[in-house]
Design a protein around this motif. Structure first.
Motif, PDB file in Angstrom:
ATOM      1  N   PRO A  82     -61.194 -23.882   7.835  1.00  0.00           N
ATOM      2  CA  PRO A  82     -60.091 -23.345   8.638  1.00  0.00           C
ATOM      3  C   PRO A  82     -59.454 -24.376   9.560  1.00  0.00           C
ATOM      4  N   ALA A  83     -60.210 -25.396   9.936  1.00  0.00           N
ATOM      5  CA  ALA A  83     -59.622 -26.449  10.774  1.00  0.00           C
ATOM      6  C   ALA A  83     -58.579 -27.236   9.995  1.00  0.00           C
ATOM      7  N   ILE A  84     -58.827 -27.454   8.716  1.00  0.00           N
ATOM      8  CA  ILE A  84     -57.855 -28.178   7.886  1.00  0.00           C
ATOM      9  C   ILE A  84     -56.601 -27.336   7.695  1.00  0.00           C
ATOM     10  N   ALA A  85     -56.779 -26.028   7.497  1.00  0.00           N
ATOM     11  CA  ALA A  85     -55.610 -25.149   7.398  1.00  0.00           C
ATOM     12  C   ALA A  85     -54.785 -25.198   8.678  1.00  0.00           C
ATOM     13  N   MET A  86     -55.468 -25.173   9.824  1.00  0.00           N
ATOM     14  CA  MET A  86     -54.783 -25.211  11.119  1.00  0.00           C
ATOM     15  C   MET A  86     -54.041 -26.527  11.306  1.00  0.00           C
ATOM     16  N   LEU A  87     -54.704 -27.650  11.012  1.00  0.00           N
ATOM     17  CA  LEU A  87     -54.092 -28.957  11.211  1.00  0.00           C
ATOM     18  C   LEU A  87     -52.936 -29.202  10.259  1.00  0.00           C
ATOM     19  N   THR A  88     -53.005 -28.623   9.071  1.00  0.00           N
ATOM     20  CA  THR A  88     -51.897 -28.766   8.119  1.00  0.00           C
ATOM     21  C   THR A  88     -50.612 -28.213   8.726  1.00  0.00           C
ATOM     22  N   ARG A  92     -47.393 -30.492  10.736  1.00  0.00           N
ATOM     23  CA  ARG A  92     -46.205 -30.373   9.894  1.00  0.00           C
ATOM     24  C   ARG A  92     -46.399 -31.079   8.556  1.00  0.00           C
ATOM     25  N   ALA A  93     -47.614 -30.996   8.032  1.00  0.00           N
ATOM     26  CA  ALA A  93     -47.909 -31.628   6.753  1.00  0.00           C
ATOM     27  C   ALA A  93     -47.350 -30.794   5.606  1.00  0.00           C
ATOM     28  N   ASP A  94     -47.186 -31.435   4.464  1.00  0.00           N
ATOM     29  CA  ASP A  94     -46.665 -30.742   3.288  1.00  0.00           C
ATOM     30  C   ASP A  94     -47.755 -29.984   2.553  1.00  0.00           C
ATOM     31  N   LEU A  95     -48.989 -30.417   2.723  1.00  0.00           N
ATOM     32  CA  LEU A  95     -50.127 -29.678   2.173  1.00  0.00           C
ATOM     33  C   LEU A  95     -51.402 -30.168   2.836  1.00  0.00           C
ATOM     34  N   LEU A 113     -56.900 -26.325  -1.765  1.00  0.00           N
ATOM     35  CA  LEU A 113     -55.557 -26.752  -1.372  1.00  0.00           C
ATOM     36  C   LEU A 113     -54.883 -25.703  -0.503  1.00  0.00           C
ATOM     37  N   PHE A 114     -54.167 -26.185   0.510  1.00  0.00           N
ATOM     38  CA  PHE A 114     -53.380 -25.328   1.392  1.00  0.00           C
ATOM     39  C   PHE A 114     -51.926 -25.778   1.372  1.00  0.00           C
ATOM     40  N   GLY A 115     -51.019 -24.807   1.420  1.00  0.00           N
ATOM     41  CA  GLY A 115     -49.603 -25.125   1.506  1.00  0.00           C
ATOM     42  C   GLY A 115     -49.222 -25.516   2.920  1.00  0.00           C
ATOM     43  N   PRO A 116     -47.958 -25.873   3.141  1.00  0.00           N
ATOM     44  CA  PRO A 116     -47.519 -26.301   4.476  1.00  0.00           C
ATOM     45  C   PRO A 116     -47.647 -25.223   5.542  1.00  0.00           C
ATOM     46  N   ASP A 117     -47.749 -23.958   5.124  1.00  0.00           N
ATOM     47  CA  ASP A 117     -47.929 -22.862   6.080  1.00  0.00           C
ATOM     48  C   ASP A 117     -49.390 -22.634   6.436  1.00  0.00           C
ATOM     49  N   GLY A 118     -50.295 -23.422   5.856  1.00  0.00           N
ATOM     50  CA  GLY A 118     -51.717 -23.278   6.141  1.00  0.00           C
ATOM     51  C   GLY A 118     -52.420 -22.229   5.314  1.00  0.00           C
ATOM     52  N   PHE A 119     -51.715 -21.564   4.414  1.00  0.00           N
ATOM     53  CA  PHE A 119     -52.322 -20.557   3.553  1.00  0.00           C
ATOM     54  C   PHE A 119     -52.742 -21.179   2.224  1.00  0.00           C
ATOM     55  N   THR A 338     -55.117 -18.778   9.349  1.00  0.00           N
ATOM     56  CA  THR A 338     -54.533 -18.429   8.056  1.00  0.00           C
ATOM     57  C   THR A 338     -55.564 -18.294   6.951  1.00  0.00           C
ATOM     58  N   THR A 339     -56.832 -18.473   7.281  1.00  0.00           N
ATOM     59  CA  THR A 339     -57.891 -18.360   6.277  1.00  0.00           C
ATOM     60  C   THR A 339     -59.163 -17.907   6.967  1.00  0.00           C
TER      61      THR A 339
END
Length: 445
Positions: A82-88, A92-95, A113-119, A338-339
């Motif tokens: 979940p930290a990676i989802a948050m940081l994405t 403002r990362a693309d994934l 893999l997570f999209g730019p929205d963190g999902f 988001t997760t």
């Protein structure tokens, strides 16, 4: 067309075999990078990992793949999924990419893999990436190759977010908490977040060596945390899995509290405050019938999905729900992430313990469970569920349980296992049904 690489939670398998080689990781990165390269801005990916020995290899391969298609890489080192989802989202990362096989043993690894929205990605996006994995990658000119850097403050950012998930006035000063991090990704951040709010923290599973992740510790191996809670006279035990996206709790008597009871507790308290959205909770077909009955007494619903937190999340987004999860301990609290996030769910449980003034055994026994039994049967080759003998056995069991209980038979999305679950008010009948089906599956396998 069926999936070739992606399962219910990314790509997973034994390292240096099949889809989990360095070569494949590089191809996945190239495919994902090509898919998400849109527009003329500098593209960026956040990469985290758990504590597996193979994480170094997979991280290096992913960095090579992403930079070769012009994507800049930010590496965080060991952090929860979940930290990676948050940081994405935050960066403002693309994934985002998490290198982890969750609760599996160290020899396995995976790519989430997570999209730019963190999902997590949709089935359609994963299929599009699969098609690109086997195609020739679109490599950029040498002047456009991506850069890679490691950031040092990622743990602090996540700890801050975790503490923000409970009210400012909440302190854990009078709590003694055993925290089991499974020698995994949360071994630094989870104990720190709970300690910073005042608790006395006793840790286990916080000495990763590359090969001991999930080894006799963590949410899928509870003997250690149960014994430590009783030995220390602790108020509660918190058990996370290898990538810390799931939580199982142990009360002060050493009894296990699964995700269904945790969802019931959090949903009930949020309903009391008028903060529960969607009119209920989203869970999977594996959640106990007792949870459904309890929510019904509160005028709330339980919506079921197929197994996998991604499917729970999809239904939550569609229906406007803010609480969902799985019996196995994935807790999705959309107001905070988001997760699934085991550490944030743990903070909410600890806050409820403080507010209630009750012992954990009182607070966390929210409803009476219906007798439920789950057994796994390992197999090689094609799925034994296709065998006529297994189909006939399942049909007989469904007729026997009709009106008295439920039967759920499925192939695992992450391991070569057939999972056989039955529940009903007659525990002996449930056991007979499960054993009969398991025998049929073994014979067919």
């Amino acid at each position: 067309m069926g999936r070739k690489f992606f399962g219910t939670d990314g790509i997973r398998g034994e390292t240096n075999k099949g889809a989990m080689t360095a070569t494949m990781a590089m191809r996945v990165a190239q495919a994902a990078g090509n898919h998400f390269r849109r527009g003329d801005h500098r593209h960026r990916v956040v990469i985290g990992k758990d504590t597996r020995l193979s994480g170094y290899m997979m991280e290096s391969a992913l960095v090579a793949g992403f930079t070769s298609v012009g994507v800049d890489v930010i590496m965080t080192g060991p952090l929860p999924t979940p930290a990676i989802a948050m940081l994405t989202r935050e960066m403002r990362a693309d994934l985002g990419v998490m290198i982890s096989a969750s609760h599996n043993p160290y020899k396995d690894n995976g790519i989430k893999l997570f999209g730019p929205d963190g999902f997590k990605l949709s089935d359609e996006t994963e299929m599009a990436i699969e098609a690109l994995i086997e195609a020739q990658p679109d490599l950029v000119p040498s002047a456009e190759i991506g850069r890679a850097r490691r950031i040092e403050d990622a743990r602090g950012r996540y700890i801050h977010a975790v503490k923000q998930s409970v009210s400012d006035e909440i302190r854990f000063d009078d709590l003694k908490v055993v925290v089991d991090c499974a020698n995994g990704a949360a071994y630094q951040v989870a104990p720190s977040a709970i300690w910073e709010l005042g608790a006395e923290v006793i840790t286990i599973g916080v000495s990763p060596n590359g090969t001991n992740i999930n080894d006799k510790v963590g949410s899928t191996s509870l003997d250690a945390v149960k014994a430590k809670v009783v030995e220390e006279g602790a108020d509660i035990g918190i058990a996370l899995d290898g990538d810390a996206d799931r939580l199982i709790v142990v009360d002060e008597q050493g009894n296990e509290v699964d995700g269904d009871q945790i969802m019931a507790l959090i949903a009930g308290r949020m309903a009391d405050k008028g903060a529960l959205r969607g009119g209920g909770v989203v869970a999977t077909v594996m959640s106990n019938l007792g949870l459904e009955r309890y929510l019904g007494t509160r005028g709330l619903t339980l919506e079921r999905t197929k197994v996998g937190d991604r499917y729970v999340l999809e239904r939550m987004k569609q229906g406007g729900f803010n609480i969902g999860g799985e019996q196995s301990g994935h807790m999705i609290l959309l107001d905070h992430g988001t997760t699934g996030d085991g550490t944030i769910a743990a903070m909410r449980v600890l806050a409820s313990l403080v507010r209630s003034g009750k012992r954990a055994s009182e607070l966390l026994h929210v409803f009476d469970t219906v007798p439920q039994l789950l057994k796994n049967v390992r197999y090689d080759g094609s799925s034994p569920l296709d065998a006529d003998s297994v189909k006939a056995c399942i049909a007989d069991a469904e007729r026997e349980l009709q009106g008295k209980g439920r039967l759920v038979i499925r192939a695992s999305g992450t391991e070569p296992l057939i999972r056989v679950m039955a529940e009903g008010d007659d525990g002996q009948q449930v056991e007979r049904v499960v054993d009969r089906i398991c025998d049929a599956v073994r014979n067919a396998a």
